[in-house]
Design an enzyme around this catalytic site. Structure first.
Site, PDB file in Angstrom:
ATOM      1  CG  ASP A 132      -2.373   0.505   0.856  1.00  0.00           C
ATOM      2  OD1 ASP A 132      -2.394   1.850   0.904  1.00  0.00           O
ATOM      3  OD2 ASP A 132      -3.278  -0.321   0.918  1.00  0.00           O
ATOM      4  CG  ASP A 141      -5.121   3.240  17.989  1.00  0.00           C
ATOM      5  OD1 ASP A 141      -4.677   3.933  18.940  1.00  0.00           O
ATOM      6  OD2 ASP A 141      -6.284   3.609  17.395  1.00  0.00           O
ATOM      7  CG  HIS A 165      -5.416   3.406   0.709  1.00  0.00           C
ATOM      8  ND1 HIS A 165      -5.153   2.272   0.805  1.00  0.00           N
ATOM      9  CD2 HIS A 165      -6.565   3.738   0.335  1.00  0.00           C
ATOM     10  CE1 HIS A 165      -6.121   1.552  -0.014  1.00  0.00           C
ATOM     11  NE2 HIS A 165      -7.142   2.228  -0.025  1.00  0.00           N
ATOM     12  CG  ASN A 256     -13.793   1.574  -4.842  1.00  0.00           C
ATOM     13  OD1 ASN A 256     -14.072   0.405  -4.571  1.00  0.00           O
ATOM     14  ND2 ASN A 256     -12.836   2.132  -4.537  1.00  0.00           N
ATOM     15  CB  ALA A 267      -9.646  -8.752  -7.274  1.00  0.00           C
ATOM     16  CE1 TYR A 269      -4.612 -11.948 -13.648  1.00  0.00           C
ATOM     17  CE2 TYR A 269      -3.523 -10.905 -12.140  1.00  0.00           C
ATOM     18  CZ  TYR A 269      -3.902 -10.879 -13.151  1.00  0.00           C
ATOM     19  OH  TYR A 269      -3.014 -10.145 -14.203  1.00  0.00           O
ATOM     20  CB  THR A 272      -6.543 -13.005  -5.631  1.00  0.00           C
ATOM     21  OG1 THR A 272      -7.762 -12.710  -6.304  1.00  0.00           O
ATOM     22  CG2 THR A 272      -5.362 -12.581  -6.399  1.00  0.00           C
ATOM     23  CB  SER A 319      -9.490   0.083  -0.107  1.00  0.00           C
ATOM     24  OG  SER A 319      -8.580   0.028  -1.289  1.00  0.00           O
TER      25      SER A 319
END
Length: 380
Positions: A132, A141, A165, A256, A267, A269, A272, A319
């Site tokens: 990312d 956190d 992100h 999206n 995604a 493929y 995954t 995401s």
């Protein structure tokens, strides 16, 4: 075979700033592992500093990533030894919303019944590679959830997040601050941050390949990939395959664009686990891609999570949904290490809860239920 010729090709004479200004790159994947290994070894023993900064290696995929002028020279001489692909760009799958306060347990974490599963597993010790924008290494956190990382955008520097992100994704997966901050799905899992995306949320496919390669060699148990593109990359497919063969689960966002019959790569493929997004009403979010290529859905609308400078931010996107699924898988892997990616995908689909009825939605499409997934996974 004369490896010296290839190495010489990778060390061209200096022509001013022409190569430094060259932004386009190519990915060369070699057919013969022996040839690739020998070439890489000779390169490592003879590379000059200037050339070394322009050429990158991905041993798992047997790839060389080089600026186009160098790649073209290699291709002319060795077209029968390697497949060449232009290095394209890829983008994040998150939609920014608003900044907010510490969320405690975010609604998405509650909705998938993760808290009910914490008496069984908290994801202890599971290494999650998050490819990312990096991570806010000082976020309170995430202090106890941070493992080793790598920066592929500014090599040699720590994987500092200059976008937000990556920190948001990491928070949903593994945040662990029950007193003042938030708790993620798998609060005792470990984030291995891979900064492949720049401050604008863009990356080269070659850096994704290098990131997956690094995750595999670093011992990651699963990889979160909250990004996508609409074009197929043979090189990316190849290394996703190799990660799966190494037993690593790859979770990717569907995109999206609100499409009904298509989702983003990687995604799409089958190797995954592809993730679509739902809202608080347990309906597919309007922005989410959907349909037969989506394996599982998870909360992705108005998700509060960690942000830069120790703050929090609300975002929407597939995401965000993907990070809920990655956290859930981490919980199970902590109890059943070595469970194969195909078995995990089948278990996710078998234990999913049917979505609220919507026009054009199949009854087979379902949202993740963490507690049911963990219980069923431990029985198997």
């Amino acid at each position: 075979m004369n490896f010296t010729r290839i190495v010489h090709t990778l060390h061209p004479p200096c022509h001013g700033d022409r190569l430094q200004q060259q932004n386009t790159r190519h990915i060369l994947t070699f057919h013969d592992p022996g040839l690739y290994a020998a070439l890489r070894q000779q390169w490592l023993t003879s590379a000059r500093a200037g050339a070394a900064s322009r050429v990158f290696w991905a041993p798992l995929a047997q790839c060389i990533i080089a600026p186009s002028p160098l790649a073209e020279q290699i291709e002319k001489k060795w077209r029968h030894e390697a497949v060449t692909e232009e290095d394209s760009t890829i983008h994040l799958s998150g939609l920014s919303s608003r900044t907010g306060g510490g969320p405690g347990i975010p609604w998405g974490v509650k909705a998938i019944k993760a808290p009910q599963a914490w008496s069984i597993s908290t994801g202890y010790g599971i290494k999650v590679g998050v490819i990312d924008t990096g991570i806010d290494v000082g976020h309170p956190d995430l202090q106890h959830s941070l493992g080793r990382g790598i920066n592929l955008v500014h090599r040699g520097l720590p994987p500092f997040d200059d976008n937000g992100h990556g920190t948001h994704i990491s928070g949903t997966i593994a945040a662990a601050n029950s007193t003042r901050g938030m708790i993620g799905v798998a609060p005792r899992s470990i984030i291995y941050p891979v900064k492949a995306f720049d401050a604008n949320g863009s990356a080269y496919v070659s850096d994704i390949i290098a990131g997956i390669d690094w995750c595999v060699r670093s011992g990651a148990d699963l990889i979160n990939m909250s990004f996508g593109m609409q074009t197929r990359s043979r090189s990316l497919l190849d290394i996703v395959n190799r990660a799966g063969q190494a037993g690593i689960v790859v979770v990717a966002s569907s995109g999206n664009d609100g499409k009904r019959r298509a989702i983003d790569y990687p995604a799409r493929y089958p190797q995954t686990i592809s993730v679509g997004a739902t809202d608080r009403k347990r309906k597919i979010a309007s922005f989410s891609n959907r349909g037969q290529y989506v394996d599982i859905y998870a909360p992705g609308d108005k998700i509060m999570s960690a942000w830069l400078h120790g703050k929090y931010h609300e975002m929407s996107g597939t995401s965000m949904a993907t990070s809920h699924v990655s956290g859930t898988i981490a919980l199970l892997l902590a109890q059943r290490p070595g469970l194969k990616p195909a078995a995990i995908k089948a278990l996710l689909q078998r234990t999913a809860v049917p979505l609220r009825l919507q026009r054009g939605i199949s009854s087979s499409e379902g949202e993740i239920n963490t507690l049911k997934f963990i219980r069923e996974g431990l029985r198997g």
